[in-house]
Design a protein around this motif. Structure first.
Motif: not given
Length: 516
Positions: A159-162, A315-318, A323-326, A378-384
């Protein structure tokens, strides 16, 4: 005459839902500040108005960016003791005050030394806030809220990043230093929100009980669990479980000291589990994307600064959505399974980023270049998906009360020491060996995957006190597990400090009552 405690109590919402939402909101501004900072520095490192003003080289670029990690590591050395001595709530307040002051200094910086000093102070403030905020939420939120509360705590990083990505995109066209001063100044807004919310929130019931303030602890448990109903069965069970476990820790000679974190085999295992999160969260490759997206995109073949800023926003929205889904998925899969899935996926995609950067980074193949960007997403999504919510959920869970604050202090030191190292090293690595940086990091990620798979323990479905049974092999309270009370299998009907506790245990054929 009203006491400070009664005054605070009267100011607290009487609705458990409202109170829990405010607790989460207050603590989440901590990660919002950190996420804002990471995205802001990502964007500033792209802006000529910032890099030219300070005449940045590779060395000073890395130093300006990574200095916040140094400040956060410093806070971890002493703020655990502050949190134990003065309470979780005051500790969070003063860390927010320090962050707000430091942000003003950063926005007003006239030279690189002033900017660097401000960023170190911001690091001290945000590191202290993360320590106090995670401990405060873990100990105050009711059992059913803990996953979402602590998980969302770091989800708000994005949220801060976005917000930062949008603000810096909007100010990028300014032809003066206000292009980076305005985003810097707005970073302090989140700390101010935290300061304004804290008067309406109570202290941690576990901290109160440890101080012998049991009536106040019971009142807070009632407020957070049952709209203030002190006779609610879940309230009685949770309160007695807290009191009995703390009494056991004291009788066992466990102290609120840094030495206690390594004094016993149980403490050492807890510290290994918690600090492993710190290492994995910083060494998975995420720091490259978080702070040096511009350099990554340069290597991938995308050099236009406006395009890079737009990718930063998307990227921040993604990452926020994932992260919320996770966080939701953790409620189903549990902590360990989620960590294994996330670690496995991010390893695969980081290797993919390295391979595609090598093949398409210097080419004119548009499809290949955007394929590299897709691999980064995809990498950043996997981390998040896993490590973003787990970063503040798992560590305070596996630490028992005696070592929770100091253990989170060690966690903060390790997180920021490792973060400082990689944030300083990655610019040089990207300059020197380019795509090979991702391959080396990917090989390390394989080792992290194996460690989580074989060493981690599952903490889902248990209160903080019940996790002792997973790690120590026994629970240090005779109160039935909270899930039994919730399901009506067991009832605790006396909360008095020296009173008896009655459990009604039901099976398929009988109902037995026994006094413990």
């Amino acid at each position: 005459m009203a006491t400070p405690w009664s005054t605070w109590l009267n100011m607290c919402p009487q609705s458990s839902t409202t109170l829990c939402v405010l607790l989460i909101a207050c603590s989440c501004v901590v990660s919002t500040t950190i996420g804002y900072d990471g995205s802001m520095m990502n964007a500033l490192n792209i802006l000529p108005s910032y890099t030219d003003y300070f005449s940045l080289t590779t060395g000073t670029l890395a130093l300006n960016t990574s200095s916040i990690w140094l400040g956060s590591a410093i806070s971890g050395l002493f703020y655990g003791k502050v949190t134990d001595r003065w309470g979780r709530r005051p500790a969070l307040f003063w860390s927010a005050v320090l962050t707000a002051i430091a942000v003003v200094i950063q926005a007003a910086a006239q030279n690189i030394g002033m900017f660097l000093a401000a960023r170190i102070l911001i690091g001290v403030g945000t590191g202290a806030s993360t320590l106090a905020g995670s401990v405060y939420l873990a100990e105050t939120l009711p059992y059913g809220w803990r996953v979402w509360g602590l998980g969302i705590l770091y989800d708000f990083y994005y949220v801060g990043g976005l917000l930062s990505a949008g603000i810096t995109y909007g100010t990028a066209s300014m032809g003066s230093t206000w292009a980076w001063r305005i985003p810097s100044a707005l970073q302090g807004l989140f700390s101010i929100i935290c300061i304004l919310l804290l008067p309406f929130l109570p202290e941690s019931p576990r901290w109160l009980a440890y101080q012998g303030r049991n009536e106040e602890a019971l009142e807070v448990v009632a407020l957070t669990h049952a709209n203030g109903d002190r006779e609610d069965p879940i309230v009685l069970a949770q309160y007695r479980e807290i009191v009995e476990t703390l009494e056991w820790e004291k009788s066992a000679g466990e102290t609120l000291s840094l030495l206690q974190t390594v004094k016993t085999p149980s403490s050492r295992k807890r510290m290994i589990l918690s600090t492993s999160v710190a290492v994995i969260a910083c060494l998975s490759g995420n720091n490259i994307v978080s702070f040096y997206l511009g350099s990554m995109l340069d290597n991938a073949g995308i050099t236009d600064s406006t395009t890079q800023l737009e990718i930063n926003i998307i990227l921040n929205v993604w990452c926020l959505v994932i992260a919320l889904v996770g966080t939701w998925a953790i409620t189903i899969l549990g902590r360990k399974k989620m960590a294994v899935i996330s670690a496995g996926l991010l390893t695969v995609f980081l290797f993919m980023v390295g391979a595609m950067t090598k093949v398409y980074g210097t080419s004119s193949n548009t499809s290949g270049i955007y394929g590299t960007v897709a691999a980064i997403f995809l990498f950043q999504g996997s981390y998040s998906f896993g490590w973003t919510p787990l970063s503040t959920l798992y560590p305070p869970e596996v630490l028992n009360y005696s070592i929770r604050s100091n253990g989170m202090g060690v966690y903060t030191v390790v997180t920021n020491a490792v973060g400082l190292m990689v944030t300083m090293a990655f610019p040089y690595a990207l300059d020197a060996i380019g795509w090979k940086t991702y391959m080396i990091n990917g090989a390390w990620d394989v080792l992290q995957f194996v460690f989580v798979l074989y060493y981690w323990v599952e903490t889902a479905g248990k209160t903080l006190e019940e996790i002792d049974e997973v790690i120590d092999g026994t629970k240090h309270s005779d109160v039935p597990n909270i899930t039994m009370v919730i399901e009506g299998v067991a009832v605790v009907n006396d909360a008095a400090e020296n009173g008896s506790i009655h459990r009604r245990i039901k099976d398929s054929t009988t109902v037995a009552t026994k006094e413990v």
